[in-house]
Design a protein around this motif. Structure first.
Motif, PDB file in Angstrom:
ATOM      1  N   HIS A  11      45.519  49.144  58.105  1.00 28.62           N
ATOM      2  CA  HIS A  11      45.999  49.477  56.771  1.00 28.62           C
ATOM      3  C   HIS A  11      45.053  50.532  56.223  1.00 28.62           C
ATOM      4  N   GLU A  12      45.634  51.569  55.642  1.00 24.99           N
ATOM      5  CA  GLU A  12      44.805  52.683  55.200  1.00 24.99           C
ATOM      6  C   GLU A  12      45.506  53.376  54.034  1.00 24.99           C
ATOM      7  N   LYS A  13      44.757  53.730  53.034  1.00 26.37           N
ATOM      8  CA  LYS A  13      45.292  54.575  51.973  1.00 26.37           C
ATOM      9  C   LYS A  13      45.124  56.004  52.450  1.00 26.37           C
ATOM     10  N   VAL A  14      46.226  56.742  52.472  1.00 23.52           N
ATOM     11  CA  VAL A  14      46.185  58.087  53.018  1.00 23.52           C
ATOM     12  C   VAL A  14      46.619  59.106  51.976  1.00 23.52           C
ATOM     13  N   LYS A  15      46.230  60.328  52.211  1.00 25.16           N
ATOM     14  CA  LYS A  15      46.664  61.444  51.380  1.00 25.16           C
ATOM     15  C   LYS A  15      47.907  62.042  52.046  1.00 25.16           C
ATOM     16  N   VAL A  16      48.951  62.254  51.254  1.00 30.15           N
ATOM     17  CA  VAL A  16      50.179  62.855  51.760  1.00 30.15           C
ATOM     18  C   VAL A  16      50.480  64.088  50.925  1.00 30.15           C
ATOM     19  N   ARG A  17      50.815  65.156  51.601  1.00 29.44           N
ATOM     20  CA  ARG A  17      51.174  66.400  50.921  1.00 29.44           C
ATOM     21  C   ARG A  17      52.615  66.740  51.300  1.00 29.44           C
ATOM     22  N   PHE A  18      53.431  67.023  50.316  1.00 29.38           N
ATOM     23  CA  PHE A  18      54.798  67.475  50.558  1.00 29.38           C
ATOM     24  C   PHE A  18      54.868  68.934  50.170  1.00 29.38           C
ATOM     25  N   VAL A  19      55.371  69.753  51.078  1.00 31.42           N
ATOM     26  CA  VAL A  19      55.418  71.183  50.813  1.00 31.42           C
ATOM     27  C   VAL A  19      56.732  71.755  51.329  1.00 31.42           C
ATOM     28  N   GLY A  20      57.345  72.580  50.506  1.00 28.09           N
ATOM     29  CA  GLY A  20      58.560  73.288  50.892  1.00 28.09           C
ATOM     30  C   GLY A  20      58.318  74.774  50.712  1.00 28.09           C
ATOM     31  N   PHE A  21      58.826  75.563  51.627  1.00 23.95           N
ATOM     32  CA  PHE A  21      58.647  77.010  51.535  1.00 23.95           C
ATOM     33  C   PHE A  21      59.753  77.704  52.307  1.00 23.95           C
ATOM     34  N   THR A  22      59.886  78.987  52.064  1.00 24.78           N
ATOM     35  CA  THR A  22      60.869  79.775  52.789  1.00 24.78           C
ATOM     36  C   THR A  22      60.192  80.970  53.430  1.00 24.78           C
ATOM     37  N   THR A  23      60.780  81.430  54.513  1.00 22.36           N
ATOM     38  CA  THR A  23      60.412  82.701  55.121  1.00 22.36           C
ATOM     39  C   THR A  23      61.617  83.616  54.918  1.00 22.36           C
ATOM     40  N   ASP A  24      61.616  84.766  55.552  1.00 22.96           N
ATOM     41  CA  ASP A  24      62.762  85.666  55.423  1.00 22.96           C
ATOM     42  C   ASP A  24      64.045  85.021  55.945  1.00 22.96           C
ATOM     43  N   ASP A  25      63.906  84.105  56.915  1.00 24.03           N
ATOM     44  CA  ASP A  25      65.077  83.565  57.599  1.00 24.03           C
ATOM     45  C   ASP A  25      65.348  82.082  57.372  1.00 24.03           C
ATOM     46  N   THR A  26      64.332  81.301  57.013  1.00 30.22           N
ATOM     47  CA  THR A  26      64.460  79.849  57.093  1.00 30.22           C
ATOM     48  C   THR A  26      63.778  79.156  55.928  1.00 30.22           C
ATOM     49  N   ARG A  27      64.299  77.992  55.585  1.00 28.22           N
ATOM     50  CA  ARG A  27      63.642  77.109  54.621  1.00 28.22           C
ATOM     51  C   ARG A  27      63.019  75.955  55.392  1.00 28.22           C
ATOM     52  N   TYR A  28      61.825  75.549  54.970  1.00 26.47           N
ATOM     53  CA  TYR A  28      61.128  74.419  55.584  1.00 26.47           C
ATOM     54  C   TYR A  28      60.716  73.427  54.501  1.00 26.47           C
ATOM     55  N   ASP A  29      60.752  72.149  54.839  1.00 30.03           N
ATOM     56  CA  ASP A  29      60.267  71.071  53.980  1.00 30.03           C
ATOM     57  C   ASP A  29      59.481  70.120  54.870  1.00 30.03           C
ATOM     58  N   PHE A  30      58.192  69.965  54.595  1.00 22.75           N
ATOM     59  CA  PHE A  30      57.339  69.126  55.431  1.00 22.75           C
ATOM     60  C   PHE A  30      56.593  68.098  54.599  1.00 22.75           C
ATOM     61  N   GLY A  31      56.343  66.965  55.212  1.00 22.95           N
ATOM     62  CA  GLY A  31      55.397  65.986  54.716  1.00 22.95           C
ATOM     63  C   GLY A  31      54.225  66.010  55.678  1.00 22.95           C
ATOM     64  N   ILE A  32      53.019  66.108  55.132  1.00 22.47           N
ATOM     65  CA  ILE A  32      51.815  66.141  55.960  1.00 22.47           C
ATOM     66  C   ILE A  32      50.962  64.938  55.572  1.00 22.47           C
ATOM     67  N   VAL A  33      50.762  64.039  56.522  1.00 25.16           N
ATOM     68  CA  VAL A  33      50.026  62.801  56.289  1.00 25.16           C
ATOM     69  C   VAL A  33      48.630  62.954  56.886  1.00 25.16           C
TER      70      VAL A  33
END
Length: 99
Positions: A11-33
């Protein structure tokens, strides 16, 4: 009934970052744990597809790996993604998880 041998149960308390961004061609949505598990590698989850992987800065030199794990057809898109992660993921020392 003892069907399974438990390998770990942490069991661990973790930091999570959610980030969404676009490039010229694509949209991305990531969760980074960010966790102490998995040798300190962050768990990166594509929120659109559910695909995930453990990444560290050394993995970002392998564009083929990024293409395969996130099923990206275009090399340019995979290169853009690698550039984003190079700026986003911390250069963490290899964790001493199994000392």
């Amino acid at each position: 009934m003892n069907l399974f041998e438990k390998l770990y149960d942490e069991h661990e308390k973790v930091k999570v970052r959610f980030v969404g961004f676009t490039t010229d061609d694509t949209r991305y949505d990531f969760g980074i744990v960010y966790t102490n598990m998995f040798f300190g590698k962050p768990l990166v989850v594509c929120m659109q597809t559910g695909r995930s992987t453990l990444l560290d800065p050394a993995d970002l030199d392998n564009i083929d790996y990024l293409q395969k794990i996130f099923r990206i057809q275009d090399v340019k898109q995979a290169s853009d993604l690698a550039e984003f992660f190079q700026e986003t993921l911390p250069a963490v020392p290899f964790a001493t998880q199994y000392e």
